[in-house]
Design an enzyme around this catalytic site. Structure first.
Site, PDB file in Angstrom:
ATOM      1  N   ARG A   1       0.835  -1.191   0.000  1.00  0.00           N
ATOM      2  CA  ARG A   1       0.000   0.000   0.000  1.00  0.00           C
ATOM      3  C   ARG A   1       0.876   1.249   0.000  1.00  0.00           C
ATOM      4  O   ARG A   1       1.869   1.319   0.717  1.00  0.00           O
ATOM      5  CB  ARG A   1      -0.929   0.018   1.225  1.00  0.00           C
ATOM      6  CG  ARG A   1      -1.898  -1.166   1.262  1.00  0.00           C
ATOM      7  CD  ARG A   1      -2.812  -1.131   2.466  1.00  0.00           C
ATOM      8  NE  ARG A   1      -3.586  -2.360   2.555  1.00  0.00           N
ATOM      9  CZ  ARG A   1      -4.452  -2.646   3.528  1.00  0.00           C
ATOM     10  NH1 ARG A   1      -4.650  -1.766   4.499  1.00  0.00           N
ATOM     11  NH2 ARG A   1      -5.103  -3.785   3.538  1.00  0.00           N
TER      12      ARG A   1
ATOM     13  N   SER B   1      -9.706  -6.069  10.880  1.00  0.00           N
ATOM     14  CA  SER B   1     -10.968  -5.450  10.513  1.00  0.00           C
ATOM     15  C   SER B   1     -11.815  -6.521   9.840  1.00  0.00           C
ATOM     16  O   SER B   1     -11.419  -7.070   8.816  1.00  0.00           O
ATOM     17  CB  SER B   1     -10.712  -4.278   9.559  1.00  0.00           C
ATOM     18  OG  SER B   1     -11.851  -3.481   9.403  1.00  0.00           O
TER      19      SER B   1
ATOM     20  N   ARG C   1       2.603   1.188  10.064  1.00  0.00           N
ATOM     21  CA  ARG C   1       2.075   1.619   8.758  1.00  0.00           C
ATOM     22  C   ARG C   1       3.232   1.693   7.767  1.00  0.00           C
ATOM     23  O   ARG C   1       3.945   2.692   7.703  1.00  0.00           O
ATOM     24  CB  ARG C   1       1.367   2.971   8.890  1.00  0.00           C
ATOM     25  CG  ARG C   1       0.467   3.305   7.700  1.00  0.00           C
ATOM     26  CD  ARG C   1      -0.316   4.584   7.933  1.00  0.00           C
ATOM     27  NE  ARG C   1      -1.292   4.471   8.984  1.00  0.00           N
ATOM     28  CZ  ARG C   1      -2.522   3.964   8.817  1.00  0.00           C
ATOM     29  NH1 ARG C   1      -2.899   3.517   7.643  1.00  0.00           N
ATOM     30  NH2 ARG C   1      -3.361   3.910   9.831  1.00  0.00           N
TER      31      ARG C   1
ATOM     32  N   GLU D   1      -5.619  -0.749  15.741  1.00  0.00           N
ATOM     33  CA  GLU D   1      -6.268  -1.763  14.892  1.00  0.00           C
ATOM     34  C   GLU D   1      -5.288  -2.845  14.459  1.00  0.00           C
ATOM     35  O   GLU D   1      -4.182  -2.554  13.997  1.00  0.00           O
ATOM     36  CB  GLU D   1      -6.866  -1.102  13.646  1.00  0.00           C
ATOM     37  CG  GLU D   1      -7.514  -2.092  12.687  1.00  0.00           C
ATOM     38  CD  GLU D   1      -7.623  -1.567  11.267  1.00  0.00           C
ATOM     39  OE1 GLU D   1      -7.693  -2.392  10.343  1.00  0.00           O
ATOM     40  OE2 GLU D   1      -7.624  -0.327  11.079  1.00  0.00           O
TER      41      GLU D   1
ATOM     42  N   ARG E   1       1.906  -5.868  12.791  1.00  0.00           N
ATOM     43  CA  ARG E   1       1.316  -5.278  13.994  1.00  0.00           C
ATOM     44  C   ARG E   1       1.278  -6.302  15.134  1.00  0.00           C
ATOM     45  O   ARG E   1       1.393  -5.926  16.310  1.00  0.00           O
ATOM     46  CB  ARG E   1      -0.076  -4.738  13.685  1.00  0.00           C
ATOM     47  CG  ARG E   1      -0.033  -3.565  12.709  1.00  0.00           C
ATOM     48  CD  ARG E   1      -1.370  -2.882  12.533  1.00  0.00           C
ATOM     49  NE  ARG E   1      -1.240  -1.732  11.644  1.00  0.00           N
ATOM     50  CZ  ARG E   1      -2.092  -0.715  11.588  1.00  0.00           C
ATOM     51  NH1 ARG E   1      -3.159  -0.702  12.383  1.00  0.00           N
ATOM     52  NH2 ARG E   1      -1.900   0.289  10.759  1.00  0.00           N
TER      53      ARG E   1
END
Length: 425
Positions: A261, A351, A276, A348, A391
């Site tokens: 990403r 999800s 991130r 987070e 994460r």
């Protein structure tokens, strides 16, 4: 993609839903295009009817020897064909514009999705575990990783650019161990494991809603392929264009893939360490379900994500995303957030979403159930992180760190790691 008929018949509800989602929606533009489309269809059908009638009349006239009248009718048919081509072209142009609008319009939130403006309006559902109280000053995972010589961001930037990660020694082994543990655990709970391409074509990216909305967030090759942002893209498209059997549903799939990403808009503390980055590993869960069973499957999928954290002994909480924070393709979403001492809060890590028939309509994934209905219907698709591996590593390093700078390995990972402690080298 939303159903055209539904949008046409529920424009006020669609406008209200898009307002709640902070999404743009031009009702007057849609109504104008829809009216032009229907007018073009009426014109096409009228011309087709006239041509069919004339074709029959020509046959009669020829049989009666009325050659001049037949030729006159043929001339009119030729003119109709030209008019029909123009009418069809006009209708196709409007169709393309309406399709583009629908492709860029997010899903309708479920009635169970709370209305809210942004992440501050996401209600908490439950918590598990108690954040650890340290008797020493805990370090952030990016400092721990550097001190343990298992995370090297500077050399990663040399090899690629900033916000890539280089893992070495027990860091690399920990990453691999987490992946194997997650895949093994989900497989033991009924998920079929897949090994997927890390590249996807435009149609595949369109199917799950990554395109056209999020093209600027994607890495694209010169050949027009995209590096996938999640295995959801591949797993959900496996059955594109297929009609499944009701007796086979629900289908439960999982896969590990690298994910890519651009993260163009991110900044601040999230850009440090593993939170991130441009490339990360993830084990993804995807389900194909009957509509009447999809929300029960969402609860089960969320429980499967939570199970990983419970086995790892990591404190977390579950929240429901509100309309202003929910993802493009989702109707309802639970976020699972792991506790990170460096944030003094929750971040987070998974999800889990029910997209209902939004993605299935784009991909034309249907199912048949002859005992209950004729023909076929669209399936519901669901996806969830099970979990984001980087994460998870960050959470393990921070929550299991010791006063001497070492990190205790969670019990369930010891068989994969071959050691109980990660120590400075």
């Amino acid at each position: 993609m939303l159903d055209l008929r539904f949008v046409r018949e529920n424009q006020e509800a669609v406008a209200e839903a898009m307002k709640n989602r902070n999404a743009s929606w031009d009702s007057s533009r849609f109504a104008e295009l829809d009216e032009r489309r229907r007018a073009a269809i009426v014109a096409e059908e009228a011309l087709q009817a006239e041509r069919n009638a004339l074709s029959k009349e020509i046959g009669k006239l020829m049989g009666q020897g009325k050659t001049a009248e037949a030729e006159e009718a043929k001339e009119r048919v030729r003119a109709i064909n030209e008019e029909l081509a123009d009418a069809s072209s006009a209708r196709e142009e409007v169709d393309a514009q309406m399709t583009q609008i629908l492709l860029s319009t997010p899903n309708m939130p479920s009635s169970e999705t709370p209305v809210g403006a942004d992440e501050n309006d996401n209600p908490e559902v439950r918590r598990w575990g108690t954040p650890r109280e340290f008797d020493f000053e805990p370090k952030a995972h990016w400092d721990l990783g550097a001190d343990l010589n298992i995370i090297d961001s500077e050399r990663a930037a040399k090899l690629a650019r900033s916000r890539f990660v280089l893992l070495g020694g027990l860091g690399a082994r920990l990453e691999r161990s987490i992946i194997n543990f997650m895949a093994d655990t989900h497989s033991s709970r009924g998920y079929k494991e897949w090994w997927c391409p890390a590249l996807a074509n435009e149609q595949t990216m369109m199917g799950t809603g990554q395109l056209p909305k999020f093209e600027e967030d994607m890495f694209r090759t010169r050949e027009g392929l995209y590096l996938i942002p999640t295995a959801e893209v591949q797993l959900t498209n496996i059955h594109a264009g297929e009609t499944l059997e009701a007796s086979d549903l629900p289908l439960r799939y999982c896969a590990f893939t690298p994910c890519f990403r651009e993260e163009a808009g991110s900044a601040g503390r999230d850009t440090r360490g593993l939170i991130r980055v441009h490339q990360f590993d993830k084990v993804e869960m995807v389900k194909y379900a009957k509509p009447e069973e999809s929300y029960a499957e969402l609860e089960a999928m969320t429980a499967d994500a939570e199970n990983i954290l419970q086995l790892l002994g990591l404190p977390y909480r579950v929240i429901t995303l509100c309309t202003g924070d929910i993802g493009f393709s989702a109707a309802k979403t639970y976020d699972v957030e792991v506790y990170l001492p460096s944030y003094n809060g929750y971040k987070e890590i998974s999800s889990c979403s029910n997209c209902e028939d939004f993605q299935a309509r784009r991909m034309n994934i249907r199912y048949r159930d002859p005992e209950n209905f004729k023909g076929s219907r669209l399936v519901h698709t669901l996806n969830g992180s099970g979990l984001a591996v980087g994460r998870t590593m960050a959470a393990i390093l921070e929550n299991y760190q010791q006063a001497d700078g070492s990190v205790k390995v969670p019990d369930v990972l010891v068989p994969y790691m071959g050691t109980e402690v990660i120590e400075p080298v």
